[in-house]
Design an enzyme around this catalytic site. Structure first.
Site, PDB file in Angstrom:
ATOM      1  N   ASP A  11       0.983   3.641   5.912  1.00 26.41           N
ATOM      2  CA  ASP A  11       1.178   2.278   5.438  1.00 26.41           C
ATOM      3  C   ASP A  11       2.687   2.010   5.506  1.00 26.41           C
ATOM      4  O   ASP A  11       3.484   2.958   5.579  1.00 26.41           O
ATOM      5  CB  ASP A  11       0.658   2.166   4.004  1.00 26.41           C
ATOM      6  CG  ASP A  11       1.007   0.849   3.348  1.00 26.41           C
ATOM      7  OD1 ASP A  11       0.809  -0.202   3.978  1.00 26.41           O
ATOM      8  OD2 ASP A  11       1.498   0.878   2.212  1.00 26.41           O
ATOM      9  N   ASP A  13       4.754  -0.865   3.489  1.00 21.58           N
ATOM     10  CA  ASP A  13       5.396  -1.242   2.227  1.00 21.58           C
ATOM     11  C   ASP A  13       5.053  -0.255   1.113  1.00 21.58           C
ATOM     12  O   ASP A  13       3.886   0.055   0.876  1.00 21.58           O
ATOM     13  CB  ASP A  13       4.970  -2.650   1.821  1.00 21.58           C
ATOM     14  CG  ASP A  13       5.430  -3.700   2.823  1.00 21.58           C
ATOM     15  OD1 ASP A  13       5.582  -4.855   2.421  1.00 21.58           O
ATOM     16  OD2 ASP A  13       5.638  -3.367   4.009  1.00 21.58           O
TER      17      ASP A  13
END
Length: 211
Positions: A11, A13
């Site tokens: 991922d 953020d």
């Protein structure tokens, strides 16, 4: 094409980077606090991700595209990220990122960190400002899982040799689909559901788990 030995999908953020990019962009419109609260709810899995993203992006209406340079300057890579990516490459693996964030930022950040493949959402703009809409299909939990499986197939990597790393509820499907799913810097629901939890906010801690 030579097959990769393994694939690690991050991922973006709060995983690859310390920030939530949508909050940094919202700061440019003076709406950072409201968007931060909505982002936190989405990451905890309390609201539908796609609907939440559309409502948060609407708060970005009117932000100048020129402000992206200022946003990029505020990005903080997660400790250990380049050490981990270097180790992935040294062992014959690929590093990829699939994000509910935005290509407008990730297209600079990902290659700078040594990432090989990446996919994110796009922000619609007209006359140099954001329109408050997402351009194209939203990268949600299902899309993250699809990109993990697609990249693995394209690069000759069995799913058993894939690793997914994420922090939010929209990462759970790809964590479940991967050979090894790692909750990193994760929300309580993700820590509870993930096969393995990385405690310190230091991505180099993942190196011993590489195949």
């Amino acid at each position: 094409m030579t097959a990769a030995r393994f694939l690690v999908v991050f991922d973006a953020d709060s995983t690859l980077i310390r920030n939530e990019v949508i909050e940094l962009i919202a700061d440019e419109a003076g709406r950072g606090a409201e968007v931060a609260a909505a982002t936190e709810a989405a990451m905890r899995g309390e609201v539908d991700f796609a609907a939440s993203l559309r409502s948060r992006v609407k708060e970005l209406t009117g932000v100048p595209v020129a402000s992206f340079d200022r946003v990029k300057s505020r990005i903080e890579p997660t400790p250990g990220v380049t050490t981990l990516i270097d180790a992935i490459h040294a062992k014959g693996g690929l590093a990829a990122v699939v994000s509910g964030g935005f290509h407008e930022i990730l297209d600079d950040i990902a290659p700078a960190l040594g990432v090989d493949l990446w996919r994110a959402n796009r922000l619609a703009a007209a006359q140099g400002v954001l329109t408050g809409e997402v351009d194209g299909p939203i990268v949600d939990a299902a899309a993250k899982r699809e990109w993990l499986t697609c990249w693995a197939a394209e690069n000759g990597v069995p799913m058993s040799r894939t690793i997914a790393i994420g922090d939010g509820a929209n990462d759970l499907l790809m964590l479940e689909a991967a050979g090894l799913g790692l909750a990193f810097n994760a929300k309580p629901a993700v820590r509870a559901a993930a096969p393995l939890v990385i405690g310190p906010v230091d991505l180099s801690q993942v190196i011993p788990l590489l195949p």
